[in-house]
Write an enzyme that holds these catalytic residues in place. Structure first.
Site, short mmCIF file in Angstrom:
data_model
loop_
_atom_site.label_atom_id
_atom_site.label_comp_id
_atom_site.label_asym_id
_atom_site.label_seq_id
_atom_site.Cartn_x
_atom_site.Cartn_y
_atom_site.Cartn_z
N GLY A 1 24.74 12.51 -29.02
CA GLY A 1 24.24 13.11 -27.79
C GLY A 1 24.69 12.35 -26.56
N ALA A 2 24.85 11.03 -26.70
CA ALA A 2 25.24 10.22 -25.56
C ALA A 2 26.65 10.60 -25.08
CB ALA A 2 25.18 8.74 -25.90
N GLY B 1 0.84 -1.20 0.00
CA GLY B 1 0.00 0.00 0.00
C GLY B 1 0.87 1.24 0.00
N GLY B 2 0.28 2.34 0.48
CA GLY B 2 1.01 3.61 0.49
C GLY B 2 2.29 3.54 1.31
C1 HXC Z 1 -3.57 -4.27 12.26
C2 HXC Z 1 -2.56 -6.14 11.47
C3 HXC Z 1 -2.35 -5.53 10.22
C4 HXC Z 1 -2.80 -4.19 10.06
C5 HXC Z 1 -1.54 -7.50 10.13
N1 HXC Z 1 -2.06 -7.37 11.35
N2 HXC Z 1 -1.73 -6.40 9.41
N3 HXC Z 1 -3.16 -5.52 12.47
N4 HXC Z 1 -3.39 -3.61 11.10
N5 HXC Z 1 -2.59 -3.53 8.93
C6 HXC Z 1 -2.04 -8.36 12.43
C7 HXC Z 1 -2.94 -9.53 12.21
O1 HXC Z 1 -4.22 -9.23 12.68
C8 HXC Z 1 -2.25 -10.60 13.05
O2 HXC Z 1 -2.55 -10.37 14.40
C9 HXC Z 1 -0.79 -10.27 12.89
O3 HXC Z 1 -0.74 -8.92 12.47
C10 HXC Z 1 -0.11 -11.12 11.86
O4 HXC Z 1 -0.87 -11.09 10.69
P1 HXC Z 1 -1.21 -12.42 9.86
O5 HXC Z 1 -2.22 -12.06 8.88
O6 HXC Z 1 -1.50 -13.53 10.80
O7 HXC Z 1 0.21 -12.72 9.20
P2 HXC Z 1 0.52 -13.24 7.73
O8 HXC Z 1 -0.32 -14.42 7.42
O9 HXC Z 1 2.00 -13.41 7.67
O10 HXC Z 1 0.08 -12.06 6.75
C11 HXC Z 1 0.71 -10.83 6.82
C12 HXC Z 1 -0.05 -9.80 5.95
C13 HXC Z 1 -1.55 -9.76 6.39
C14 HXC Z 1 0.04 -10.21 4.49
C15 HXC Z 1 0.63 -8.47 6.14
O11 HXC Z 1 -1.60 -9.63 7.81
C16 HXC Z 1 -2.31 -8.65 5.76
O12 HXC Z 1 -2.73 -8.74 4.61
N6 HXC Z 1 -2.52 -7.56 6.55
C17 HXC Z 1 -3.26 -6.43 6.08
C18 HXC Z 1 -2.41 -5.64 5.15
C19 HXC Z 1 -3.08 -4.36 4.71
O13 HXC Z 1 -4.04 -4.39 3.95
N7 HXC Z 1 -2.63 -3.26 5.28
C20 HXC Z 1 -3.09 -1.96 4.96
C21 HXC Z 1 -2.32 -1.59 3.69
S1 HXC Z 1 -2.73 0.01 3.17
P3 HXC Z 1 -2.52 -11.53 15.48
O14 HXC Z 1 -3.05 -10.90 16.72
O15 HXC Z 1 -3.36 -12.64 14.95
O16 HXC Z 1 -1.09 -11.94 15.63
C22 HXC Z 1 -1.63 0.97 3.94
C23 HXC Z 1 -1.87 2.38 3.69
C24 HXC Z 1 -0.70 3.23 4.02
O17 HXC Z 1 -0.80 0.56 4.63
C25 HXC Z 1 -1.08 4.61 3.59
C26 HXC Z 1 0.07 5.53 3.60
C27 HXC Z 1 -0.32 6.87 3.05
#
Ligand code: HXC
Length: 517
Positions: A407-408, A172-173
């Site tokens: 040019g290069a 993501g971002g």
């Molecule tokens: C809160 C999160 C989290 C998140 C993971 N966890 N991502 N908690 N916010 N963004 C937590 C899970 O609930 C879990 O908690 C632990 O972290 C481990 O995650 P798992 O899913 O069990 O691990 P894994 O299978 O290895 O997968 C990892 C992952 C997946 C691929 C990162 O967790 C995932 O898809 N997370 C969401 C990613 C996402 O969409 N993020 C937002 C992106 S947008 P427990 O308690 O069970 O251990 C963004 C915008 C930024 O970031 C903007 C900037 C301008």
């Protein structure tokens, strides 16, 4: 009184233990099972032994509107400072075992604190990214916190070196913080970066693609150019970061560390006299020249798998760090294309920002022709490299090894865009274009009318080669400062760098230039 003191110490011990425990033993085990180290283990490997001073170990996560009951001390990121080979660096290391290393408000405030201090004291920032992105439970507070980090990345750019190690998810971002930093390391098979992941790709474009294919280390090191370095595992990654730091100054106010590799400044290499093949259409490996001239043959190549037709990287001459930009005749004949122009342009700007002298080794037949390149923006991208070399005020030396066409030739740090010293080997060919193209343009009518067009073309090519495909015309004009024996290249470069050491350039007053991005 005594009882009170011991209670206070016990409180501190308990809080520290809670912070150290992070996400608990089960999640630690899961992290190790994935072949990934823990956030603190990574810091220990990165820094000199026992030099880490931690901040905010007791800073608590904010909790959030959604199921945010539990708060964590340290909030999923370890921050502080320590040293690498005795020089101070600031570091943050995200802890995937705490809420997936996700970025909440407290987590981001900790990162911002070390970034602010790094800029204040003038020391590099090394970020270790292993995070699920914005913490979902903290909503807009998490998003806004990313903005605070981006803001600091930009403010620190060109002030202190910024290095990112991607050692897990970065999606993501969130990708935009590492991408603003100067160098991105990615660990093979355990890290990925993308703006939108495989499931969104599937929904929007109906394409099936794995996370690794979409945004793994190999994809970013060879296709997108996002990753400057890829490494097989966490341990090697941190070792390579230490190696890189050793080439760099701590800030734009300081000089690079001098490392004496006991390689004589007057060392010559007679084999170089035979490096360039007699047939100028034949390839050779520019890395032979690079390794021959540098102290101890040590070269740290940047972006080694991306746009391999140009080579960029750091080495030392007489102990001093230099940035090398060299055309690679062994790949696409060393032509400049969109990716090569971007790659070298960004490298040149890094070196200029951090007082690292630039040396170009030129063997370039021109810009890559064709609709793909034209429509992909070779005019814009080529202009980046031209702009970057031209605006650079660090010592700039150019060595024309063989082809320097059109040019290069101008773009590759020529005298005409004010490099300080331009040397050439006797094998240099400085001309508007190669002999074949030139003869075909100038003698087109005669060749078409000739009884034996091929024979006449060859004859005209020979005439052109004798007249133009050499360094002597340019030397007569003073565009080349000296035509040197290839074997003496290292000696000349070291002497010239010593002479340029006190170079100062007064730039005209302006807010900033407008590089064609
Ligand atoms: C809160 C999160 C989290 C998140 C993971 N966890 N991502 N908690 N916010 N963004 C937590 C899970 O609930 C879990 O908690 C632990 O972290 C481990 O995650 P798992 O899913 O069990 O691990 P894994 O299978 O290895 O997968 C990892 C992952 C997946 C691929 C990162 O967790 C995932 O898809 N997370 C969401 C990613 C996402 O969409 N993020 C937002 C992106 S947008 P427990 O308690 O069970 O251990 C963004 C915008 C930024 O970031 C903007 C900037 C301008």
């Amino acid at each position: 009184m005594k009882l009170q003191e011991s209670t206070t110490l016990q409180t501190l011990e308990r809080l520290r233990a809670e912070s150290l425990d992070a996400g608990g033993p089960a999640r630690r085990e899961a992290q190790h099972k994935k072949g990934k180290l823990m956030a603190r283990e990574r810091i220990d490997l990165l820094l000199d032994e026992n030099t880490f001073e931690e901040f905010d170990a007791l800073k608590a996560s904010r909790g959030g509107a959604l199921g945010g009951g539990k708060t964590y001390l340290g909030d999923g990121v370890i921050t502080g400072h320590g040293s690498i080979d005795g020089r101070e660096v600031f570091v943050f290391s995200e802890d995937f075992t705490v809420l997936g290393g996700s970025l909440g408000e407290a987590h981001a405030q900790k990162i911002c604190k070390v970034m602010d201090l790094a800029v204040k004291v003038g020391a590099p920032i090394i970020g270790i990214n292993d995070s699920g992105g914005a913490r979902i439970q903290e909503g807009v507070d998490a998003l806004g916190s990313y903005g605070e980090i981006f803001h600091r990345n930009v403010r620190a750019s060109g002030v202190v070196p910024q290095i990112s190690c991607i050692m897990g998810p970065c999606a993501g971002g969130a990708v935009y913080s590492p991408s603003i930093t100067d160098f991105v390391f990615m660990v093979e098979d355990s890290s990925y970066m993308f703006v939108t992941g495989p499931s969104v790709v599937k929904t929007v474009t109906h394409q099936d693609i794995s996370a690794e294919e979409l945004g793994g280390a190999s994809a970013h090191a060879t296709k997108s150019g996002v990753a400057h370095f890829t490494v097989p595992n966490d341990i090697l990654c941190l070792r390579e970061v230490r190696r890189l730091i050793n080439y760099l100054p701590s800030s734009n106010r300081q000089r690079c560390p001098i490392h004496d590799l006991s390689d004589a400044a007057n060392r010559t290499d007679p084999a170089l006299d035979y490096l360039v093949p007699r047939d100028s259409s034949q390839a050779y490996d520019m890395r032979v020249l690079i390794r021959s001239i540098l102290d101890g043959a040590e070269f740290m190549e940047v972006h080694s798998g991306f746009a391999r037709n140009i080579i960029c990287g750091f080495g030392r001459l007489g102990g001093q760090t230099v940035g090398l930009v060299a055309n690679q005749p062994a790949v696409l004949a060393g032509v400049l294309d969109n990716d090569a122009s971007f790659k070298a342009g960004r490298f040149v700007r890094f070196c200029d920002a951090f007082n690292i002298p630039l040396i170009s080794l030129v063997d370039v037949p021109g810009f890559m022709p064709g609709p793909d390149q034209e429509h992909g923006g070779i005019i814009r991208h080529g202009a980046k490299l031209l702009y970057a070399f031209t605006e650079a005020t660090v010592p700039r030396i150019s060595v024309i090894v063989r082809k320097a066409y059109g040019g290069a030739y101008i773009v590759m740090n020529s005298k005409h865009i004010h490099c300080d010293v331009n040397l050439a080997w006797p094998t240099a060919e400085i001309a508007v274009m190669g002999p074949k193209g030139a003869a075909e343009v100038i003698y087109r009518k005669e060749i078409q009318a000739a009884e034996n067009p091929e024979e006449l073309l060859n004859q005209k090519m020979e005439e052109y080669r004798a007249a133009f495909a050499n360094p002597f015309l340019a030397a007569k004009r003073g565009y080349i400062d000296d035509v040197i024996f290839p074997r003496d290249t290292r000696v000349h470069l070291i002497r010239t760098l010593q002479m340029l050491d006190s170079k100062r350039v007064d730039a005209p007053a302006r807010k900033h230039g407008n590089i064609p991005l």
